[in-house]
Write a protein that holds these residues in place. Structure first.
Motif, PDB file in Angstrom:
ATOM      1  N   ILE A   1       0.847  -1.196   0.000  1.00  0.00           N
ATOM      2  CA  ILE A   1       0.000   0.000   0.000  1.00  0.00           C
ATOM      3  C   ILE A   1       0.881   1.244   0.000  1.00  0.00           C
ATOM      4  CG2 ILE A   1      -1.703   1.342   1.319  1.00  0.00           C
ATOM      5  CD1 ILE A   1      -2.768  -1.288   2.441  1.00  0.00           C
ATOM      6  N   PRO A   2       0.641   2.208  -0.894  1.00  0.00           N
ATOM      7  CA  PRO A   2       1.458   3.427  -0.904  1.00  0.00           C
ATOM      8  C   PRO A   2       1.404   4.154   0.438  1.00  0.00           C
ATOM      9  CG  PRO A   2       0.180   3.258  -2.920  1.00  0.00           C
ATOM     10  CD  PRO A   2      -0.326   2.173  -2.010  1.00  0.00           C
ATOM     11  N   ILE A   3       2.572   4.558   0.917  1.00  0.00           N
ATOM     12  CA  ILE A   3       2.681   5.323   2.166  1.00  0.00           C
ATOM     13  C   ILE A   3       3.280   6.681   1.834  1.00  0.00           C
ATOM     14  CG2 ILE A   3       3.770   5.465   4.437  1.00  0.00           C
ATOM     15  CD1 ILE A   3       3.870   2.375   4.430  1.00  0.00           C
ATOM     16  N   LEU A   4       2.591   7.725   2.255  1.00  0.00           N
ATOM     17  CA  LEU A   4       3.065   9.082   2.022  1.00  0.00           C
ATOM     18  C   LEU A   4       3.573   9.664   3.335  1.00  0.00           C
ATOM     19  CD1 LEU A   4       3.333  11.251  -0.139  1.00  0.00           C
ATOM     20  CD2 LEU A   4       1.012  11.999   0.395  1.00  0.00           C
ATOM     21  N   MET A   5       4.816  10.101   3.364  1.00  0.00           N
ATOM     22  CA  MET A   5       5.405  10.671   4.579  1.00  0.00           C
ATOM     23  C   MET A   5       4.856  12.077   4.791  1.00  0.00           C
ATOM     24  SD  MET A   5       9.414   9.466   4.246  1.00  0.00           S
ATOM     25  CE  MET A   5       9.727  10.480   2.792  1.00  0.00           C
TER      26      MET A   5
ATOM     27  N   GLY B   1      12.361   3.915  -4.436  1.00  0.00           N
ATOM     28  CA  GLY B   1      12.516   2.486  -4.638  1.00  0.00           C
ATOM     29  C   GLY B   1      11.686   1.606  -3.740  1.00  0.00           C
ATOM     30  N   THR B   2      10.765   2.189  -2.973  1.00  0.00           N
ATOM     31  CA  THR B   2       9.894   1.422  -2.073  1.00  0.00           C
ATOM     32  C   THR B   2       8.455   1.920  -2.245  1.00  0.00           C
ATOM     33  OG1 THR B   2      10.072   2.963  -0.197  1.00  0.00           O
ATOM     34  CG2 THR B   2      11.800   1.298  -0.411  1.00  0.00           C
ATOM     35  N   ASN B   3       7.579   1.468  -1.375  1.00  0.00           N
ATOM     36  CA  ASN B   3       6.191   1.947  -1.417  1.00  0.00           C
ATOM     37  C   ASN B   3       6.022   3.241  -0.635  1.00  0.00           C
ATOM     38  OD1 ASN B   3       6.640   0.481   1.044  1.00  0.00           O
ATOM     39  ND2 ASN B   3       4.424   0.420   1.386  1.00  0.00           N
ATOM     40  N   ILE B   4       7.146   3.896  -0.293  1.00  0.00           N
ATOM     41  CA  ILE B   4       7.102   5.111   0.526  1.00  0.00           C
ATOM     42  C   ILE B   4       7.720   6.287  -0.222  1.00  0.00           C
ATOM     43  CG2 ILE B   4       7.839   6.169   2.697  1.00  0.00           C
ATOM     44  CD1 ILE B   4       8.063   3.381   3.900  1.00  0.00           C
ATOM     45  N   THR B   5       7.046   7.421  -0.164  1.00  0.00           N
ATOM     46  CA  THR B   5       7.600   8.684  -0.642  1.00  0.00           C
ATOM     47  C   THR B   5       6.938   9.793   0.169  1.00  0.00           C
ATOM     48  OG1 THR B   5       8.106  10.034  -2.596  1.00  0.00           O
ATOM     49  CG2 THR B   5       5.897   9.058  -2.488  1.00  0.00           C
ATOM     50  N   GLY B   6       7.193  11.047  -0.220  1.00  0.00           N
ATOM     51  CA  GLY B   6       6.542  12.131   0.520  1.00  0.00           C
ATOM     52  C   GLY B   6       7.471  13.287   0.790  1.00  0.00           C
ATOM     53  N   ILE B   7       7.330  13.890   1.964  1.00  0.00           N
ATOM     54  CA  ILE B   7       8.023  15.131   2.277  1.00  0.00           C
ATOM     55  C   ILE B   7       8.940  14.948   3.485  1.00  0.00           C
ATOM     56  CG2 ILE B   7       7.706  17.558   2.928  1.00  0.00           C
ATOM     57  CD1 ILE B   7       4.982  17.413   1.458  1.00  0.00           C
ATOM     58  N   PHE B   8      10.203  15.335   3.285  1.00  0.00           N
ATOM     59  CA  PHE B   8      11.241  15.253   4.318  1.00  0.00           C
ATOM     60  C   PHE B   8      11.500  16.672   4.813  1.00  0.00           C
ATOM     61  CE2 PHE B   8      16.119  14.759   4.788  1.00  0.00           C
ATOM     62  CZ  PHE B   8      16.007  14.632   6.159  1.00  0.00           C
TER      63      PHE B   8
ATOM     64  N   VAL C   1       0.942  17.964  -0.259  1.00  0.00           N
ATOM     65  CA  VAL C   1       0.416  16.613  -0.032  1.00  0.00           C
ATOM     66  C   VAL C   1      -0.635  16.233  -1.071  1.00  0.00           C
ATOM     67  CG1 VAL C   1      -0.885  15.150   1.580  1.00  0.00           C
ATOM     68  CG2 VAL C   1       0.968  16.605   2.418  1.00  0.00           C
ATOM     69  N   PRO C   2      -1.625  17.098  -1.390  1.00  0.00           N
ATOM     70  CA  PRO C   2      -2.626  16.714  -2.396  1.00  0.00           C
ATOM     71  C   PRO C   2      -2.024  16.373  -3.759  1.00  0.00           C
ATOM     72  CG  PRO C   2      -3.386  18.609  -1.147  1.00  0.00           C
ATOM     73  CD  PRO C   2      -1.953  18.405  -0.774  1.00  0.00           C
ATOM     74  N   LEU C   3      -0.912  17.004  -4.121  1.00  0.00           N
ATOM     75  CA  LEU C   3      -0.273  16.691  -5.402  1.00  0.00           C
ATOM     76  C   LEU C   3       0.223  15.254  -5.421  1.00  0.00           C
ATOM     77  CD1 LEU C   3       1.743  19.969  -6.115  1.00  0.00           C
ATOM     78  CD2 LEU C   3      -0.355  19.199  -7.247  1.00  0.00           C
ATOM     79  N   TYR C   4       0.839  14.822  -4.312  1.00  0.00           N
ATOM     80  CA  TYR C   4       1.271  13.423  -4.218  1.00  0.00           C
ATOM     81  C   TYR C   4       0.068  12.484  -4.287  1.00  0.00           C
ATOM     82  CZ  TYR C   4       6.234  13.992  -2.860  1.00  0.00           C
ATOM     83  OH  TYR C   4       7.583  14.244  -2.833  1.00  0.00           O
ATOM     84  N   VAL C   5      -0.955  12.792  -3.497  1.00  0.00           N
ATOM     85  CA  VAL C   5      -2.155  11.943  -3.462  1.00  0.00           C
ATOM     86  C   VAL C   5      -2.766  11.824  -4.855  1.00  0.00           C
ATOM     87  CG1 VAL C   5      -4.512  11.734  -2.577  1.00  0.00           C
ATOM     88  CG2 VAL C   5      -2.665  12.452  -1.040  1.00  0.00           C
ATOM     89  N   ASP C   6      -2.895  12.952  -5.534  1.00  0.00           N
ATOM     90  CA  ASP C   6      -3.485  12.976  -6.875  1.00  0.00           C
ATOM     91  C   ASP C   6      -2.696  12.096  -7.835  1.00  0.00           C
ATOM     92  OD1 ASP C   6      -5.225  14.289  -9.030  1.00  0.00           O
ATOM     93  OD2 ASP C   6      -3.207  14.854  -9.707  1.00  0.00           O
ATOM     94  N   ARG C   7      -1.397  12.239  -7.841  1.00  0.00           N
ATOM     95  CA  ARG C   7      -0.567  11.473  -8.771  1.00  0.00           C
ATOM     96  C   ARG C   7      -0.620   9.972  -8.487  1.00  0.00           C
ATOM     97  NH1 ARG C   7       5.353  13.337  -9.145  1.00  0.00           N
ATOM     98  NH2 ARG C   7       5.305  11.648 -10.709  1.00  0.00           N
ATOM     99  N   ILE C   8      -0.598   9.603  -7.201  1.00  0.00           N
ATOM    100  CA  ILE C   8      -0.638   8.179  -6.856  1.00  0.00           C
ATOM    101  C   ILE C   8      -1.991   7.574  -7.214  1.00  0.00           C
ATOM    102  CG2 ILE C   8      -0.575   6.535  -4.927  1.00  0.00           C
ATOM    103  CD1 ILE C   8       1.547   8.366  -3.634  1.00  0.00           C
TER     104      ILE C   8
ATOM    105  N   GLY D   1      -2.186   6.584 -10.710  1.00  0.00           N
ATOM    106  CA  GLY D   1      -1.349   5.487 -11.179  1.00  0.00           C
ATOM    107  C   GLY D   1       0.146   5.614 -10.967  1.00  0.00           C
ATOM    108  N   ALA D   2       0.636   6.741 -10.477  1.00  0.00           N
ATOM    109  CA  ALA D   2       2.073   6.897 -10.245  1.00  0.00           C
ATOM    110  C   ALA D   2       2.524   5.977  -9.115  1.00  0.00           C
ATOM    111  CB  ALA D   2       2.409   8.348  -9.921  1.00  0.00           C
ATOM    112  N   ARG D   3       3.752   5.502  -9.204  1.00  0.00           N
ATOM    113  CA  ARG D   3       4.311   4.605  -8.186  1.00  0.00           C
ATOM    114  C   ARG D   3       5.170   5.399  -7.210  1.00  0.00           C
ATOM    115  NH1 ARG D   3       8.081   1.681 -10.092  1.00  0.00           N
ATOM    116  NH2 ARG D   3       7.911  -0.106  -8.687  1.00  0.00           N
ATOM    117  N   PRO D   4       4.946   5.240  -5.898  1.00  0.00           N
ATOM    118  CA  PRO D   4       5.788   5.930  -4.909  1.00  0.00           C
ATOM    119  C   PRO D   4       7.277   5.682  -5.131  1.00  0.00           C
ATOM    120  CG  PRO D   4       3.911   4.921  -3.833  1.00  0.00           C
ATOM    121  CD  PRO D   4       3.888   4.441  -5.252  1.00  0.00           C
TER     122      PRO D   4
END
Length: 328
Positions: free
Chosen positions: A112-116, A136-143, A275-282, A285-288
């Motif tokens: 399941i995609p995980i957004l930081m 390279g994993t199911n995780i991406t987001g904001i650092f 955050v909504p931009l990441y959610v929208d793209r995923i 169909g985009a892969r984290p």
């Protein structure tokens, strides 16, 4: 003959209608994607974040409550693994995990995609992603961590306390603090301020650490960015106030809670705009694994004049002019 033909036509029409009805019932309804926030924050704070995400999604053409559902789970840190497992059982489409919730979310699912939202500790060193440019994993987001920001916080402290010659740097063991400490020490060397690192192990060490700082005459402290410090900020600010220590910390939320200075990314703005931009793209169909981790480039300075007055400090006009917000 005519009656028989009319009967057969009626029968065929009826059977066709029944077959179409059964086919429609058997066809699975289009599933509305479900996004879940996971954090140890109070439910009210999570609701604010959720509303910001929904507002941002509306701007991208989504209709929260209709073609996307945004909800969440909150609880004590020791309950986060249980809550993450629950979200996996519910087959949510995405988990928006706070820095404190990331270990639980990662342990619960590798698919399941995980957004930081947001990672404060270095996600590469923590093992959440392979690299910032290609997770390279199911995780991406904001650092959120920007080591150079620690140097700016010290600069602001020095401006607020012109005769400052020593500052304590409050860090937590095992929280990837080296880069932040290096940045503060470099700034300290330029400003003529000696940096004294105070390492915390757990909550049982807070009282003694701040007590020692007070006895040694420490007048100012700088809190390093970490998930632990953000969660523990009410206690940290309380102890700093008790020992009359001016505190500079990573985000607006610290200044709002009583720290003298808050400097860092605007969390609320990130919820609404990034955050909504990441959610929208995923969701489209985009892969984290292929989505780079972002780091904020825009920072805000918040000053608490009420705290300054309590500490007997007079904030110079030059520093006030640089503030994005001033708490009276």
């Amino acid at each position: 003959m005519i009656h028989r033909r009319a009967f057969l036509i009626g029968l065929v029409t009826a059977l066709t209608g029944i077959r179409a009805s059964v086919s429609a019932e058997q066809r699975p309804a289009r599933q509305v994607p479900r996004i879940a926030l996971l954090s140890p924050s109070r439910e009210s704070a999570q609701n604010v974040a959720r509303m910001e995400v929904e507002a941002g999604l509306r701007q991208l053409g989504w209709k929260p409550g209709e073609n996307v559902i945004v909800d969440g789970r909150t609880g004590a840190i020791d309950r986060l693994p249980e809550l993450a497992a629950e979200l996996v059982r519910l087959k949510v489409d995405m988990i928006l995990a706070s820095s404190e919730a990331l270990p639980a979310a990662r342990a619960a699912t590798a698919t399941i995609p995980i957004l930081m939202t947001f990672c404060i500790d270095d996600p590469v060193e923590a093992g959440y992603v392979m690299s910032l440019g290609h997770p390279g994993t199911n995780i991406t987001g904001i650092f959120l961590q920007a080591p150079e920001a620690g140097g700016k916080r010290l600069e602001f402290l020095r401006a607020a306390i012109p005769n400052l010659r020593r500052v304590a740097v409050v860090s937590w063991r095992g929280r990837n603090s080296a880069k932040q400490i290096d940045a503060v020490e470099t700034a300290g060397g330029s400003l003529g301020v000696r940096v004294q690192v105070v390492e915390m192990n757990d909550r049982s060490t807070y009282d003694s650490a701040f007590g020692t700082m007070g006895k040694e005459g420490v007048k100012a402290a700088l809190v390093l960015a970490s998930a632990v410090s953000f969660t523990e900020r009410p206690r940290i600010i309380e102890l700093a106030a008790r020992h009359r220590i001016a505190l500079a910390a990573p985000f607006r939320e610290y200044a709002e809670a009583g720290a003298l200075i808050g400097y860092g990314a605007n969390i609320r703005e990130l919820w609404r705009e990034r955050v909504p931009l990441y959610v929208d793209r995923i969701l489209r169909g985009a892969r984290p694994a292929d989505m780079p981790v972002e780091q904020p480039t825009k920072f805000e300075l918040v000053l608490n004049l009420k705290t300054a007055k309590t500490l007997g400090l007079s904030i110079p006009p030059s520093l006030l002019a640089r503030a994005n917000d001033v708490i009276q």
